[in-house]
Write a protein that holds these residues in place. Sequence first.
Motif, mmCIF file in Angstrom:
data_model
loop_
_atom_site.group_PDB
_atom_site.id
_atom_site.type_symbol
_atom_site.label_atom_id
_atom_site.label_comp_id
_atom_site.label_asym_id
_atom_site.label_seq_id
_atom_site.Cartn_x
_atom_site.Cartn_y
_atom_site.Cartn_z
ATOM 1 N N ALA A 152 6.618 -1.654 14.926
ATOM 2 C CA ALA A 152 6.092 -0.343 14.528
ATOM 3 C C ALA A 152 6.721 0.128 13.228
ATOM 4 C CB ALA A 152 6.329 0.671 15.640
ATOM 5 N N ILE A 153 8.013 -0.138 13.048
ATOM 6 C CA ILE A 153 8.686 0.240 11.808
ATOM 7 C C ILE A 153 8.095 -0.513 10.627
ATOM 8 C CG2 ILE A 153 10.884 0.047 10.564
ATOM 9 C CD1 ILE A 153 12.270 0.650 13.246
ATOM 10 N N LEU A 154 7.843 -1.815 10.799
ATOM 11 C CA LEU A 154 7.245 -2.616 9.718
ATOM 12 C C LEU A 154 5.849 -2.107 9.362
ATOM 13 C CD1 LEU A 154 8.341 -6.169 10.929
ATOM 14 C CD2 LEU A 154 9.275 -4.903 8.986
ATOM 15 N N VAL A 155 5.067 -1.799 10.384
ATOM 16 C CA VAL A 155 3.728 -1.247 10.135
ATOM 17 C C VAL A 155 3.835 0.100 9.435
ATOM 18 C CG1 VAL A 155 1.634 -0.363 11.239
ATOM 19 C CG2 VAL A 155 2.644 -2.507 12.029
ATOM 20 N N GLY A 156 4.807 0.915 9.842
ATOM 21 C CA GLY A 156 5.007 2.208 9.203
ATOM 22 C C GLY A 156 5.338 2.083 7.738
ATOM 23 N N LEU A 157 6.189 1.103 7.402
ATOM 24 C CA LEU A 157 6.546 0.888 5.992
ATOM 25 C C LEU A 157 5.317 0.513 5.174
ATOM 26 C CD1 LEU A 157 9.002 0.506 3.949
ATOM 27 C CD2 LEU A 157 8.699 -1.927 4.404
ATOM 28 N N VAL A 158 4.528 -0.428 5.682
ATOM 29 C CA VAL A 158 3.325 -0.865 4.960
ATOM 30 C C VAL A 158 2.323 0.283 4.858
ATOM 31 C CG1 VAL A 158 1.365 -2.457 4.990
ATOM 32 C CG2 VAL A 158 3.652 -3.273 5.621
ATOM 33 N N GLY A 159 2.143 1.001 5.964
ATOM 34 C CA GLY A 159 1.229 2.133 5.938
ATOM 35 C C GLY A 159 1.673 3.210 4.973
ATOM 36 N N GLY A 160 2.987 3.473 4.932
ATOM 37 C CA GLY A 160 3.501 4.460 3.989
ATOM 38 C C GLY A 160 3.286 4.044 2.553
#
Length: 233
Positions: A182-190
């Motif tokens: 979820a953190i990795l997805v959050g970084l990419v999404g951000g």
Amino acid sequence: MAAERRVTARGRNAMVVLLAVNSGLTDAMGYLALGGAFSSVMTGNMVLLGLSIGSATGALALHAAAAVLAFVCGCAIGARVAGTPAEGDPVWPRPVTRALSLQAVVVAGCAVLWWLAGGRPEPFEQLALLSLNALALGLQSSAVQRFGVSGLSTTYLTGTLTTVVIRLASGRPLREIGHSAAILVGLVGGAAAGTLVTSHARLWVPVAQLALLLAVIGRAVRDPEPAPVLSRG
């Protein structure tokens, strides 16, 4: 009590994902509008520094070096404010909130400078904004380290990606890598959101940064500090 602790840990992990979104958004802003360097990816900045030295690109070398120095300063300040993991820490120690509040003050200063420049800063303003953003994310990075939870980071995510891959390759259950993924997805999404906002609505970039930070701080302040736990994972 065990169920209550799990809920609290899930809430903390969700808040850390928001901080990762902020990292991605801020990095996109730095890369696109502040001289081509990153605000939190210090490995990338050190590579950029080496490339710029090798190619005699002075402006990029200056920006990359300034970002690294400011991030290091932010980490040092954050370590002093947030402290280090200690036995008996609650899931969300209060010093983390203090460090994030200091980060919000720095980001608010960035916002003022960004708006004064009309969202299109001149080279000197770019350097100042990049340095302040890197300082802010250094603070954030140290604050998250206070949790003392393996794989829980918002800036050093090469290690998080490596951990996810190793656990998957080892046949570990998906629930063990859920928060890291979820953190990795959050970084990419951000980063994607930061690219869109920087490209089409520049004046709103600081609003997005502050909104993410204040959402996390507000949740931490609103929820009472839980009793100490033996395991923070």
